[in-house]
Structures are given as structure tokens and as C-alpha cells.
Design a protein around this motif. Sequence first.
Motif, PDB file in Angstrom:
ATOM      1  N   GLY A  65      43.453  -8.878  23.769  1.00 14.24           N
ATOM      2  CA  GLY A  65      43.804  -7.832  22.802  1.00 14.24           C
ATOM      3  C   GLY A  65      44.052  -6.456  23.406  1.00 14.24           C
ATOM      4  N   ALA A  66      44.097  -6.377  24.736  1.00 15.51           N
ATOM      5  CA  ALA A  66      44.368  -5.076  25.358  1.00 15.51           C
ATOM      6  C   ALA A  66      45.875  -4.831  25.391  1.00 15.51           C
ATOM      7  N   GLN A  67      46.255  -3.530  25.415  1.00 16.18           N
ATOM      8  CA  GLN A  67      47.681  -3.186  25.423  1.00 16.18           C
ATOM      9  C   GLN A  67      48.026  -2.503  26.727  1.00 16.18           C
ATOM     10  N   GLU A  68      49.187  -2.864  27.253  1.00 16.54           N
ATOM     11  CA  GLU A  68      49.584  -2.299  28.541  1.00 16.54           C
ATOM     12  C   GLU A  68      50.300  -0.965  28.359  1.00 16.54           C
ATOM     13  N   LEU A  69      49.957  -0.013  29.210  1.00 14.07           N
ATOM     14  CA  LEU A  69      50.704   1.239  29.292  1.00 14.07           C
ATOM     15  C   LEU A  69      50.813   1.604  30.761  1.00 14.07           C
ATOM     16  N   SER A  70      51.406   2.714  31.066  1.00 10.96           N
ATOM     17  CA  SER A  70      51.490   3.117  32.461  1.00 10.96           C
ATOM     18  C   SER A  70      51.299   4.615  32.557  1.00 10.96           C
ATOM     19  N   MET A  71      50.277   5.010  33.308  1.00  6.49           N
ATOM     20  CA  MET A  71      49.957   6.439  33.414  1.00  6.49           C
ATOM     21  C   MET A  71      50.435   6.977  34.756  1.00  6.49           C
ATOM     22  N   PRO A  72      50.666   8.282  34.828  1.00 10.07           N
ATOM     23  CA  PRO A  72      51.168   8.857  36.083  1.00 10.07           C
ATOM     24  C   PRO A  72      50.118   8.813  37.184  1.00 10.07           C
ATOM     25  N   MET A  73      50.609   8.803  38.412  1.00  9.24           N
ATOM     26  CA  MET A  73      49.717   8.811  39.560  1.00  9.24           C
ATOM     27  C   MET A  73      49.311  10.253  39.887  1.00  9.24           C
ATOM     28  N   VAL A  74      50.239  11.189  39.691  1.00  7.98           N
ATOM     29  CA  VAL A  74      49.937  12.602  39.941  1.00  7.98           C
ATOM     30  C   VAL A  74      49.278  13.177  38.691  1.00  7.98           C
ATOM     31  N   GLN A  75      48.137  13.800  38.892  1.00  3.60           N
ATOM     32  CA  GLN A  75      47.372  14.286  37.740  1.00  3.60           C
ATOM     33  C   GLN A  75      47.001  15.756  37.929  1.00  3.60           C
ATOM     34  N   PRO A  76      47.039  16.527  36.850  1.00 12.94           N
ATOM     35  CA  PRO A  76      46.667  17.935  36.981  1.00 12.94           C
ATOM     36  C   PRO A  76      45.159  18.089  37.183  1.00 12.94           C
ATOM     37  N   ALA A  77      44.771  18.977  38.086  1.00 15.98           N
ATOM     38  CA  ALA A  77      43.351  19.197  38.364  1.00 15.98           C
ATOM     39  C   ALA A  77      42.610  19.662  37.118  1.00 15.98           C
ATOM     40  N   ASP A  78      43.309  20.365  36.223  1.00  9.54           N
ATOM     41  CA  ASP A  78      42.650  20.897  35.026  1.00  9.54           C
ATOM     42  C   ASP A  78      41.912  19.820  34.243  1.00  9.54           C
ATOM     43  N   LEU A  79      42.520  18.635  34.129  1.00 18.67           N
ATOM     44  CA  LEU A  79      41.862  17.542  33.407  1.00 18.67           C
ATOM     45  C   LEU A  79      40.560  17.160  34.093  1.00 18.67           C
ATOM     46  N   TRP A  80      40.618  17.119  35.410  1.00 21.51           N
ATOM     47  CA  TRP A  80      39.426  16.746  36.186  1.00 21.51           C
ATOM     48  C   TRP A  80      38.358  17.837  36.119  1.00 21.51           C
ATOM     49  N   LYS A  81      38.797  19.049  35.906  1.00 20.33           N
ATOM     50  CA  LYS A  81      37.820  20.140  35.754  1.00 20.33           C
ATOM     51  C   LYS A  81      37.138  20.012  34.394  1.00 20.33           C
ATOM     52  N   GLU A  82      37.897  19.576  33.420  1.00 13.96           N
ATOM     53  CA  GLU A  82      37.299  19.390  32.085  1.00 13.96           C
ATOM     54  C   GLU A  82      36.198  18.346  32.108  1.00 13.96           C
ATOM     55  N   SER A  83      36.445  17.252  32.810  1.00 12.03           N
ATOM     56  CA  SER A  83      35.423  16.197  32.850  1.00 12.03           C
ATOM     57  C   SER A  83      34.306  16.561  33.819  1.00 12.03           C
ATOM     58  N   GLY A  84      34.547  17.553  34.647  1.00  9.85           N
ATOM     59  CA  GLY A  84      33.540  17.970  35.617  1.00  9.85           C
ATOM     60  C   GLY A  84      33.633  17.215  36.925  1.00  9.85           C
TER      61      GLY A  84
END
Length: 571
Positions: A65-84
Motif C-alpha cells: 500500500g505504499a506509493q512511490e514518489l521521487s525526492m530531490p537529492m540536493v536539499q536546502p540546509a534550512d530544512l535540516w536546521k528546522e529538524s535540528g
Amino acid sequence: MRYSQILIRTKKETPAEAEVISHKLMLRAGFMKKLTSGIYTYLPYGLAAIRRVETIVREEMNRAGAQELSMPMVQPADLWKESGRFSKYGPELLRFQDRHNRESCLGPTHEEVITDIARMEIHSYRDLPVNLYQIQTKFRDEIRPRFGLMRGREFIMKDAYSFDVSDEMAEVSYQKMYDAYNRIFERCNLDFRCVEADSGAIGGSFSHEFMVLAQTGEDTIAVCDSCNYAANLEKAIVAVSAVDHQEEKRGMVKVETPGKRKLEIVCEFLRIKPEKLAKTLVYIADGQPVAVLLRGDRELEEVKLKNYLGAADIRMADDQEVYDATGVPSGYLGPIGISIRLLVDREIIALTNFTAGANEKNYHLQNVNAGIDFQVENVADLRQITESDPCPTCGADIRLVQGIEVGHIFKLGTSYSESMQAMFQDSEGNENPLVMGCYGIGVSRVVAAAIEQNHDEHGIIFPVPLAPFQVSILNLGNKDNQISAAAETIYRQLIDAGIEAFIDDRSERPGIKFKDADLLGFPFRVTVGKRYTEDTMVEVRRRRDGHTKEIPIDQVVELLQRYLDEECKER
Ligand code: ATP
Ligand code: MG
């Protein structure tokens, strides 16, 4: 596929850079080419094997029941700062800046990106549960990339993320992935175990690892063959042995042990066995010293200690730190009167009349008994399991074996959704954080692990479901029209029957064709040679056990079909 048309360059010599067998064989069989440390080009034959794993993974993920998607390999640091995690994730996270000086990183895993998707796209309990996955290249700047595809810096991972309304529902999602993973590795025909694992840096309340059993595995796991219990060493529960009632408790005595600090030397001097001595180890846990008492012949399991203390970081204290913390030189420490917090391994409670340091230079105490000579406050299972311990579930024998981690499932809880504010509205209209799980499979590592488990001195022995081609036809008479025509007929017939066939149509000597077929690991080989011109017989050979059969050409397809069906049902 025709050998004359595929880019496979086999090598006789083992490349010096390869240490483990899968890496050696993959390089010799032309699976891949190294571009730079831990980064490879997957050549056609290697990629075909990777695709086999991907197909099985994709089918089972979809089925669950899982659905396939594709996420980018390059990621903004801001997101990683949000999660800590931008500061917490070590140097394995490759950080860089783009032309506008925006901090970025290459995805080693995708919790941040998927949580960002979830907070934008999932708003109501009616949207849940959701499980999203991708099969994609990951980058981790591993300190020691090695063993080829086993530990690359760039590698292919299937990563899935589940979102649920509650802990209970998240457990249902987790269970679905647990079942899907078991099916995936069964379908790969791999000998594997699912083990309870430590959830490590990603956190979360529980996790399981899927281990392919192979001697070169980097992890040691405890397995029981009678009840199927399996656990990582760091998690394996040690069953408590019964108290030794045979021996009457005696009164404690102090003995002089001048200059005897090392365990073996104390045992020799006092003529006792290490299992009758309790050693006191000192650790620094988040900056605080803590002592651990365990039997002399046992090893402390640091992960158990770390988890018991709930510490972020632990390490063994050096001699100076031991002295500074306790006022006693190391080698003479003991439980009685120790000035720092003392943890006691469960087994010590069952030990009678043991020897320990006296917390005084050059002295030890004998006939020590827990609960009589010192009070025990913190008792825990802190040591490593051994092969002489019984299975914690059924009491049968435990075996310690090596495993290669090919999959890992975590129950994440709400750590990401809380830090990144990924909320949904429940049926009463309240805003709650999404409850998450994450699930990884090292797709490229699975191919390496399959070869670690399935090979011999001649080469790879592909499990049928992972083989790029299931059957190779060796045409041993390129210059003989009759032989060539027969080989081509079999090739056509197999392809028409839906069997992935490969034909060695090169004008090479038979010896080379045999060697390459063994090295490349085709599960079955059909040899068309002189014998065919004599009585129209060909040889069908199974790579795994060398079982051969001479049969008339018109029975080849039927026989192979039967063999292939059998191989896929096995295990
Ligand atoms: P390891 O302990 O081997 O470094 P991990 O715990 O870091 O693995 P996860 O973050 O759980 O791995 O990643 C999911 C899966 O990806 C792992 O189970 C493994 O199969 C695979 N994997 C992780 N790192 C690598 C790597 N450097 N090369 C190839 N596969 C990898
Ligand atoms: Mg890792």
C-alpha cells in the motif's frame, strides 16, 4: 542478451583494492567501475542485478500500500536546521553552498524533505494513513568507504516514510513494513534474520534490522535456531542464571595484592577463576563518572549502558579520570564504599563469594556477596551475550553469527513532525503532530550481500530471483553451423518462454566461456558442443551444486522451467 553485444569485461586477476569477496567478484565480473572513492558507475551487468532487487522491492512496497514518489537529492540546509539535524548529523552529511551562497546538502536520507511534503499536503485524519517511498541515490560522505557497493559514499536506497494519526496506527504501518521486508528478502532467496536493533541516532521507540548472514558481515548477531530469536549484540537480552545455592555464603576478608592490578594477574595470584571476580569499570557518561560492576570474564555492552543511563555519549575513563573520580588507582576498585554511582550487572546478584577490589591500593576483598556486603541500587542487563548463554526466549543454544545490514525499519514517533510542525486535524478538530515511521533498504548493498552469501572459488552463484540472466547458453561451435543453429534455437525458445536468457556467442575458446559463465554466476548453463552433432544432446548444468543432465534439445525449455520454479519456491 548476447555476450558479443553487452559491455562485460571480465578479469582474471583480482584487483588489489578489493578486500571482501563480493567486491573482488563484482570487479572481476565487470559489474561496476570506480570513479572515485566510494563512487561507482554501475555497468550494464551490475545495473541489471540492482534492477532485479529494485523490482522485488517496488512490487512488495506497492503491495503493502505504499506509493512511490521521487525526492530531490540536493536539499536546502534550512530544512535540516528546522529538524535540528544540520548541526547534529556528522561529516557524513555533505554540506555545500550554491552560487547564491545558499547552504545546501546532499541527501543521506530524506526525513526532512518528506516531513516538509507532509506538512504541506496532509491536513486531516481523513488523509491518513499514508506511506510514501522512493528508490534513489543517496550520498553519505562515509569516513571509510569500502567493500565496493557494501559501503559506498553514493549508493542506492529504498526509503519509505509512514504517517499516521496515532501511535497504535503507526504500529500497524510498522507491522506492514515488517511483513513486506520479510517477503522482500525471502523473495530474494537470501538467508537472513530480522533482529531487534538499537534505534541509534535517528531515535524512536523501536526498530528492527534485516541482516543477511555472511561471514564478512560487520555486525555480530545472536540467533537461536530452535525458536528463531535473533537480536543485535547490543540488544540481545542475557537470561539471568539461577543463584548458585550450592555454595554457602562466607564472611568477607581483605587480602593484600601488592602491585596486582590486572585481572589475570589478580586471578593467578589469588588462584581464582575470572568468573569468581567482579571487575569495576569506570565510564564517563555525558561528563559524569559512573562505575559498572560485572563478572571478570564478561564484556560490557556499551550500548546497553548508554541506553540504561539515557546518555548521549559514553566512553571509558582513563586511569587519571578514574583516580580523580574515586581517589582509588584503577585495578583496585570495588563496589564497597565506592564514591561514585554504581551500576551492577544482573549476573552479579547470582554470584556468591566473589573477589573485588577493596577501593584501596594493593588490596582486594574476597567472599563478597551483593546485598550483604554492599547494597545494590541499580541492577541492569549490561553485558554482552555469549554463545554459552541460553536463548532468552526458549532456553536453547545461542549462536553468534555475522550479518550484513540490508534493511532497517524505525518507529520514529513525532520527533520530526513536532520540530517541523507537521500537523493534522483529528476527528474532533484538534491539531496533532503526525506520527511517523521510516524504512530503508540498501538496494545496492543487497546485491553485494547476496554475493557474499552465494559464491564459490570460481565466482558468483546468483540466487535465481537476483540473477541478471537466469540461463546462459554456451555456443561451443561458433564455426560449426549445426551447433550454432542449435544454440540459437534454444536461446529463442527460452526467450519466448519468458526466461531471461543469455548466449555466449563469442568466438572464444570453450575454457574461457566456461570460466566466464562461472564467474558471472548464471544460475543455469546450457552447453551446446560436439555432443550435439553426434546425438543431438546438450548439457544443462546448475551452477549452485554442479548438478548436470544431458538431454535432447527439445526438452531444454521444460526442464529449465521446472528448475527455475523450484529455485523460486525454495526457503
Ligand atoms: P550502517 O550501520 O551500515 O552504516 P546505517 O544504520 O547508517 O547503516 P540506515 O541509515 O539505516 O543505515 O540506512 C538504511 C539502509 O541503507 C541500511 O540498512 C543499509 O542497507 C543501507 N546503507 C547505509 N549506508 C550505506 C552505504 N554507505 N553504502 C551502501 N548501503 C548503505
Ligand atoms: Mg551508516
